[in-house]
Design a protein around this motif. Structure first.
Motif, short mmCIF file in Angstrom:
data_model
loop_
_atom_site.label_atom_id
_atom_site.label_comp_id
_atom_site.label_asym_id
_atom_site.label_seq_id
_atom_site.Cartn_x
_atom_site.Cartn_y
_atom_site.Cartn_z
N PHE A 124 72.15 6.01 13.55
CA PHE A 124 73.16 5.02 13.19
C PHE A 124 73.75 4.38 14.42
O PHE A 124 73.72 4.95 15.51
N ASP B 269 76.80 4.17 15.08
CA ASP B 269 77.93 4.97 15.56
C ASP B 269 77.56 6.45 15.69
O ASP B 269 78.41 7.31 15.50
N ARG C 120 77.28 9.20 14.63
CA ARG C 120 77.60 10.09 13.52
C ARG C 120 77.18 11.54 13.78
O ARG C 120 76.61 12.21 12.93
N LEU C 121 77.47 12.03 14.98
CA LEU C 121 77.24 13.45 15.25
C LEU C 121 78.32 14.25 14.52
O LEU C 121 79.43 13.76 14.32
N PHE C 122 77.96 15.48 14.14
CA PHE C 122 78.93 16.31 13.43
C PHE C 122 79.94 16.86 14.44
O PHE C 122 79.57 17.61 15.34
N PRO C 123 81.22 16.51 14.29
CA PRO C 123 82.20 16.85 15.33
C PRO C 123 82.46 18.35 15.44
O PRO C 123 82.92 18.82 16.46
N HIS C 124 82.16 19.10 14.37
CA HIS C 124 82.49 20.53 14.40
C HIS C 124 81.34 21.37 14.95
O HIS C 124 81.45 22.59 15.00
N TYR D 265 70.29 20.93 13.31
CA TYR D 265 70.87 20.90 11.95
C TYR D 265 69.79 20.84 10.86
O TYR D 265 69.80 21.63 9.93
N ARG E 228 80.60 19.66 22.90
CA ARG E 228 80.95 19.12 21.60
C ARG E 228 80.80 17.59 21.64
O ARG E 228 81.03 16.99 22.70
N THR F 192 83.22 15.26 23.54
CA THR F 192 83.31 15.19 25.00
C THR F 192 82.18 14.37 25.61
O THR F 192 82.08 14.27 26.81
N ARG G 49 68.46 14.38 17.30
CA ARG G 49 68.73 15.04 16.02
C ARG G 49 67.84 14.46 14.92
O ARG G 49 67.27 15.20 14.11
#
Lengths: 356, 231
Positions: free
Chosen positions: A76, A78, A80-84, A93, A121, A124, A137
């Protein structure tokens, strides 16, 4: 690979209607924002359910499958990486969801140069790093097709330059078909093997990149200021004074140092407004690159300009001149001319690995 | 027990903790589901469900208690069935107190979780689905971890509300020491008898302490989770 896309969908303010049969390689969907490019890739991914759709990838019908069963990677704009999750867990994933081992993790990490980021993360990371992780990913999900929706649009020029080579490597070395949305002519010129021009939800033009880019009619649609053709070239010599000699079907070109070993294939983009036409062979000019050519077609636009398509022996260039000059030079199809390329016109950023 | 805490007070405290804990834990999964439905789905009856969930917040607690009595009492239309089929009843049992507490706390629980869900970018869930995750897996691996601080906050809020619930409880299951006499109803009882104000004061102080403790715990948990999520 063949990808068949037939979509009809009525939005509030326009109608999307496309019917395409795409070959492998990197296909650019090019068009203004709001023309429906993203809707097309969303329909392919299953994130948009069009009123009518027939989407077939190598004989497998995708249009009835939910997104998670389509085996399509999506990068995408933006990220859209998973922040957690850490970078490593973002990358793995898809494998973890399926209960598999993440095959090829090391190779992808090396390919994208993200080995140093694995424990970080997403919050950062810089924009460029984030986008590279997003590409990794998507690749590690083992997709049969990769969708990229303006993956560079949110990045500054330095970050773009950082990521473009990775996308070229993907295109040239993995054989993974890529559907790439962009509204940047220079990106399209550098990456595309096939171009689809989208205007107001319809296909305005569709064909091999070199043909679409050097066709005055379609070039005008892509924006006159950015119009320009792409030549395939090969490095033949690194010369003593810092110039690199390239060979094209149209003749030799000299560029300020281009990295790469002898024999490496490149694509060179020459903007139409950086090409000067001369009837005789010009003398006493500082320009290094002067190629003999034949006028193929003239394309009158609105305004004072004329786009001239030049035949350089099988390869094509575009030149943008004023109508007054065209008349003064008496330009007409079949006329022999010389194309003077301002050497600055062959910008380093537009020189990339060619498809061979 | 110790002399500073009368035995009835200790019983009331233990009962209150049990009632509130059970009410919170049992309503939590339902609360997450309802919050998700309200936040993400558009369906006929969306407004009705939203209104129904919020009803205990706006109605006088006595009215909620009376409605519970009409529905879940031994003669109530659900209560009678439960009694006839399973020999189970909420009436005048601690389970009834838990039901009343759960219903009264439900709007707070749902509101907190719904806010958290609305803050999660659906684009992340889309990304997960393109990576091969089905809807339930997307929820378990992306949505739930991201809303965890909100879920914790909602649960603590619900627990605190359950600890303080008075009107609906006393209307639905009365005020039976050892059975349905929770902290607030015990305080009320102590204040009704001469010389009971010392015991009432102790219970008041305990209430304040439990509430503060729960709040501090939730703050700490939420901050930890938030830090883990934000990276």
């Amino acid at each position: 690979m063949t990808l068949e896309i037939r979509i009809a969908h009525r939005f509030a303010d326009f109608r999307l209607e496309v019917d395409l049969a795409l070959p492998g390689g990197l296909t650019c969907l090019f068009g203004r924002s709001g023309s429906g490019k993203t809707s097309i890739v969303n329909a392919v991914a299953g994130l948009l359910r069009p009123d009518a759709a027939r989407i077939v990838l190598d004989g497998v019908a995708l249009h009835d499958l939910p997104p998670h069963k389509r085996e399509i990677g999506y990068v995408f704009q933006d990220a859209r990486l998973f922040p957690h999750l850490t970078v490593a867990r973002n990358l793995t994933y898809a494998a973890r969801i399926r209960g598999q081992r993440p095959d090829g993790l090391d190779r992808i990490v090396e390919l994208l140069g993200i080995g140093g980021l694995l424990d970080r993360r997403p919050g950062t990371l810089s924009g460029g790093e984030r986008q590279r992780v997003a590409i990794g990913r998507a690749l590690l999900a083992k997709p049969r097709l990769l969708l990229m929706d303006e993956p560079l649009a949110a990045l500054d020029d330095a970050r773009k330059a950082e990521i473009l080579p990775y996308i070229e490597t993907l295109r040239d070395e993995t054989g993974l078909p890529i559907l790439y949305v962009s509204h940047s002519v220079s990106e399209v010129a550098r990456l595309a093997t096939t171009i689809v021009l989208i205007e107001a939800g319809q296909v305005a033009a569709f064909g091999p990149a070199a043909q679409i880019l050097s066709d005055p009619g379609t070039a005008a649609l892509m924006g006159l200021r950015d119009a320009g053709a792409v030549l395939t070239a090969r490095i033949v010599a690194q010369e003593g004074d810092g110039l690199t000699r390239l060979e094209t079907a149209a003749g030799p070109l000299w560029l300020p140092h281009v990295a790469g070993e002898i024999g490496r294939a490149l694509r060179v983009r020459i903007a139409a407004q950086d090409v000067i036409l001369s009837r005789g062979r010009p003398e006493g000019l500082s320009a290094l690159n002067i190629l003999p050519a034949t006028v193929a077609t003239l394309h009158d636009g609105q305004g004072p300009g004329v786009l001239v398509r030049l035949d350089l022996g099988g390869e094509f260039l575009l030149a943008r001149v004023t109508r007054r000059s065209a008349q003064a030079l008496d330009l007409a199809p079949g006329l022999a001319v010389h194309a003077v390329l301002k050497s600055v016109a062959v910008a380093q950023a537009d020189v990339g690995a060619g498809t061979t | 027990m110790t002399d500073w805490l009368p035995p009835e007070a200790a019983t009331a405290l233990a009962l209150s903790l049990r009632v509130s804990l059970v009410a919170t834990l049992v309503s939590l999964p339902l609360g997450v589901f309802v919050a998700y439905a309200l936040a993400r789905w558009r369906f006929p009856g969306h407004g009705l469900l939203n209104g129904l969930v919020h009803l205990p917040l706006i109605l006088p607690p006595v009215v909620t208690g009376y409605i519970l009595l009409l529905t879940f009492g031994r003669q109530g239309w659900i209560g009678a069935t439960l009694w006839d089929w399973f020999g189970f009843t909420f009436a005048f049992r601690w389970t009834g107190a838990a039901l009343a507490a759960g219903v009264m706390a439900f709007p707070l629980l749902v509101r907190a979780i719904r806010l958290a869900i609305e803050a999660v970018d659906p684009k992340l869930e889309e990304a997960a689905s393109t990576l091969g995750a089905s809807r339930p897996k997307v929820f378990a691996t992306v949505t739930l971890p991201l809303i965890l601080p909100g879920v914790i906050a909602g649960a603590v809020l619900a627990f605190a509300k359950a600890m303080g619930e008075f009107g609906a409880t006393i209307t639905f299951v009365a005020n039976i020491p050892g059975q349905t006499q929770t902290l607030p109803t015990a305080i009320y009882s102590f204040l009704q008898v001469p010389g009971g104000d010392r015991a009432a004061l102790v219970l008041v102080l305990i209430s304040v302490a439990v509430a503060m403790l729960a709040l501090a715990l939730s703050e700490w948990l939420s901050r930890r989770v938030a830090r883990r999520i934000a990276g």
